[in-house]
Motif scaffolding. Sequence first.
Motif, mmCIF file in Angstrom:
data_model
loop_
_atom_site.group_PDB
_atom_site.id
_atom_site.type_symbol
_atom_site.label_atom_id
_atom_site.label_comp_id
_atom_site.label_asym_id
_atom_site.label_seq_id
_atom_site.Cartn_x
_atom_site.Cartn_y
_atom_site.Cartn_z
ATOM 1 N N LYS A 26 8.994 -18.721 -32.208
ATOM 2 C CA LYS A 26 8.467 -17.728 -33.120
ATOM 3 C C LYS A 26 7.104 -17.262 -32.612
ATOM 4 O O LYS A 26 6.245 -18.064 -32.315
ATOM 5 C CB LYS A 26 8.273 -18.309 -34.517
ATOM 6 C CG LYS A 26 9.517 -18.536 -35.279
ATOM 7 C CD LYS A 26 9.147 -18.993 -36.669
ATOM 8 C CE LYS A 26 10.369 -19.221 -37.509
ATOM 9 N NZ LYS A 26 10.030 -19.676 -38.846
ATOM 10 N N VAL A 27 6.970 -15.986 -32.467
ATOM 11 C CA VAL A 27 5.685 -15.420 -32.059
ATOM 12 C C VAL A 27 5.065 -14.816 -33.298
ATOM 13 O O VAL A 27 5.680 -14.015 -33.995
ATOM 14 C CB VAL A 27 5.875 -14.351 -30.964
ATOM 15 C CG1 VAL A 27 4.549 -13.762 -30.556
ATOM 16 C CG2 VAL A 27 6.599 -14.945 -29.780
ATOM 17 N N LYS A 28 3.893 -15.211 -33.496
ATOM 18 C CA LYS A 28 3.221 -14.746 -34.689
ATOM 19 C C LYS A 28 2.738 -13.309 -34.477
ATOM 20 O O LYS A 28 2.356 -12.920 -33.377
ATOM 21 C CB LYS A 28 2.032 -15.647 -35.000
ATOM 22 C CG LYS A 28 2.411 -17.044 -35.336
ATOM 23 C CD LYS A 28 1.176 -17.839 -35.636
ATOM 24 C CE LYS A 28 1.531 -19.274 -35.935
ATOM 25 N NZ LYS A 28 0.355 -20.079 -36.177
ATOM 26 N N GLU A 29 2.790 -12.528 -35.512
ATOM 27 C CA GLU A 29 2.321 -11.149 -35.468
ATOM 28 C C GLU A 29 0.825 -11.103 -35.178
ATOM 29 O O GLU A 29 0.342 -10.215 -34.489
ATOM 30 C CB GLU A 29 2.618 -10.447 -36.798
ATOM 31 C CG GLU A 29 4.072 -10.228 -37.082
ATOM 32 C CD GLU A 29 4.708 -9.301 -36.075
ATOM 33 O OE1 GLU A 29 4.049 -8.319 -35.678
ATOM 34 O OE2 GLU A 29 5.846 -9.570 -35.665
ATOM 35 N N LEU A 30 0.120 -12.081 -35.665
ATOM 36 C CA LEU A 30 -1.318 -12.148 -35.448
ATOM 37 C C LEU A 30 -1.625 -12.347 -33.968
ATOM 38 O O LEU A 30 -2.544 -11.737 -33.429
ATOM 39 C CB LEU A 30 -1.907 -13.282 -36.289
ATOM 40 C CG LEU A 30 -3.431 -13.388 -36.345
ATOM 41 C CD1 LEU A 30 -4.016 -12.111 -36.942
ATOM 42 C CD2 LEU A 30 -3.841 -14.591 -37.165
ATOM 43 N N ASP A 31 -0.866 -13.173 -33.280
ATOM 44 C CA ASP A 31 -1.068 -13.393 -31.842
ATOM 45 C C ASP A 31 -0.802 -12.110 -31.055
ATOM 46 O O ASP A 31 -1.508 -11.786 -30.108
ATOM 47 C CB ASP A 31 -0.147 -14.499 -31.338
ATOM 48 C CG ASP A 31 -0.580 -15.889 -31.811
ATOM 49 O OD1 ASP A 31 -1.759 -16.013 -32.229
ATOM 50 O OD2 ASP A 31 0.237 -16.822 -31.752
ATOM 51 N N LYS A 32 0.237 -11.351 -31.450
ATOM 52 C CA LYS A 32 0.544 -10.090 -30.768
ATOM 53 C C LYS A 32 -0.601 -9.101 -30.938
ATOM 54 O O LYS A 32 -1.005 -8.416 -29.995
ATOM 55 C CB LYS A 32 1.834 -9.478 -31.320
ATOM 56 C CG LYS A 32 3.079 -10.155 -30.860
ATOM 57 C CD LYS A 32 4.285 -9.411 -31.401
ATOM 58 C CE LYS A 32 5.566 -10.092 -30.975
ATOM 59 N NZ LYS A 32 6.748 -9.418 -31.508
ATOM 60 N N LYS A 33 -1.138 -9.054 -32.129
ATOM 61 C CA LYS A 33 -2.233 -8.121 -32.411
ATOM 62 C C LYS A 33 -3.479 -8.498 -31.618
ATOM 63 O O LYS A 33 -4.131 -7.635 -31.026
ATOM 64 C CB LYS A 33 -2.520 -8.141 -33.915
ATOM 65 C CG LYS A 33 -3.441 -7.066 -34.372
ATOM 66 C CD LYS A 33 -3.544 -7.093 -35.896
ATOM 67 C CE LYS A 33 -4.426 -5.993 -36.397
ATOM 68 N NZ LYS A 33 -4.560 -6.013 -37.845
ATOM 69 N N ARG A 34 -3.786 -9.798 -31.576
ATOM 70 C CA ARG A 34 -4.948 -10.265 -30.812
ATOM 71 C C ARG A 34 -4.753 -9.984 -29.317
ATOM 72 O O ARG A 34 -5.699 -9.585 -28.626
ATOM 73 C CB ARG A 34 -5.163 -11.756 -31.018
ATOM 74 C CG ARG A 34 -5.738 -12.089 -32.343
ATOM 75 C CD ARG A 34 -5.955 -13.570 -32.456
ATOM 76 N NE ARG A 34 -6.308 -13.937 -33.810
ATOM 77 C CZ ARG A 34 -6.192 -15.140 -34.323
ATOM 78 N NH1 ARG A 34 -5.708 -16.117 -33.578
ATOM 79 N NH2 ARG A 34 -6.541 -15.388 -35.554
ATOM 80 N N ASP A 35 -3.551 -10.203 -28.832
ATOM 81 C CA ASP A 35 -3.256 -9.949 -27.425
ATOM 82 C C ASP A 35 -3.437 -8.464 -27.094
ATOM 83 O O ASP A 35 -4.012 -8.104 -26.057
ATOM 84 C CB ASP A 35 -1.829 -10.407 -27.110
ATOM 85 C CG ASP A 35 -1.561 -10.456 -25.623
ATOM 86 O OD1 ASP A 35 -2.485 -10.844 -24.875
ATOM 87 O OD2 ASP A 35 -0.435 -10.097 -25.213
ATOM 88 N N LEU A 36 -2.958 -7.589 -27.978
ATOM 89 C CA LEU A 36 -3.131 -6.147 -27.759
ATOM 90 C C LEU A 36 -4.605 -5.750 -27.778
ATOM 91 O O LEU A 36 -5.055 -4.945 -26.954
ATOM 92 C CB LEU A 36 -2.348 -5.357 -28.817
ATOM 93 C CG LEU A 36 -0.838 -5.309 -28.649
ATOM 94 C CD1 LEU A 36 -0.197 -4.607 -29.847
ATOM 95 C CD2 LEU A 36 -0.474 -4.600 -27.361
ATOM 96 N N GLN A 37 -5.354 -6.324 -28.710
ATOM 97 C CA GLN A 37 -6.790 -6.024 -28.789
ATOM 98 C C GLN A 37 -7.517 -6.506 -27.539
ATOM 99 O O GLN A 37 -8.384 -5.815 -27.000
ATOM 100 C CB GLN A 37 -7.397 -6.669 -30.041
ATOM 101 C CG GLN A 37 -7.000 -6.005 -31.327
ATOM 102 C CD GLN A 37 -7.515 -6.767 -32.543
ATOM 103 O OE1 GLN A 37 -7.991 -7.899 -32.443
ATOM 104 N NE2 GLN A 37 -7.394 -6.131 -33.712
ATOM 105 N N ARG A 38 -7.144 -7.720 -27.065
ATOM 106 C CA ARG A 38 -7.779 -8.247 -25.853
ATOM 107 C C ARG A 38 -7.461 -7.357 -24.649
ATOM 108 O O ARG A 38 -8.342 -7.021 -23.860
ATOM 109 C CB ARG A 38 -7.281 -9.681 -25.599
ATOM 110 C CG ARG A 38 -7.928 -10.343 -24.375
ATOM 111 C CD ARG A 38 -7.336 -11.722 -24.098
ATOM 112 N NE ARG A 38 -5.892 -11.757 -23.988
ATOM 113 C CZ ARG A 38 -5.201 -11.382 -22.912
ATOM 114 N NH1 ARG A 38 -5.830 -10.923 -21.860
ATOM 115 N NH2 ARG A 38 -3.883 -11.456 -22.894
#
Length: 158
Positions: A20-32
Motif C-alpha cells: 500500500k502506498v500512502k497518498e501522503l507519500d506520493k504527494k511528498r514525493d511530487l513536492q520533493r
Amino acid sequence: MGVREYDYIRGNTALAPERKVKELDKKRDLQRKERERKAHQKRKSLLVSGLTIATVMFALGATTLYLDGKIHALQKELLILEGNMKEEEDVNAAINVDMLKFASFDKIKSTAENELGMVYPSSESTISIDMSKEYFSHLKNEESKKSGLLQKIIAAFN
C-alpha cells in the motif's frame, strides 16, 4: 485495526501481495521532485546569466583594448606629424627671412648694378610712346579678317 503495509487476501496467498502506498507519500514525493526541478532550473538560469554577463564583459574589454591601441597609434602618428610640421614651419620662416633680405630694393639695385652690369637708363637712351593713339589698329583688322564662323556666332550673342 492497525495500518498494514501489505494487503493480504484471506485464504489465498498465491498472488503476490501489493504494498500500500500512502497518498501522503506520493504527494511528498511530487513536492520533493518539484523542488529539485525548480532548484535545478534556478542553478541553470544563474549559470546561463553568469556566462552571458562574462561574455559581454569579455567582449567589452576586448573592444576597449583594441580601441585604446588604435588611439595610441593615432596619437603617436599625430606627434610625428606635428614634429614634421614644426620643422617645415622653421624652414619656411628661414626662407621668408631670405626672401625679405633679397627683396629689398637696395639689394636688388646693388645686385643688378654690380653682378649683372645693369645701369639706369638715361634720357638719351629711352623712347617715349604716346599710348593714347591707336598704333596697332592694322593688327586688329587682320585679326577680324581671320575670325571664323565661331567668332561670328559669339559676336552675334554679345
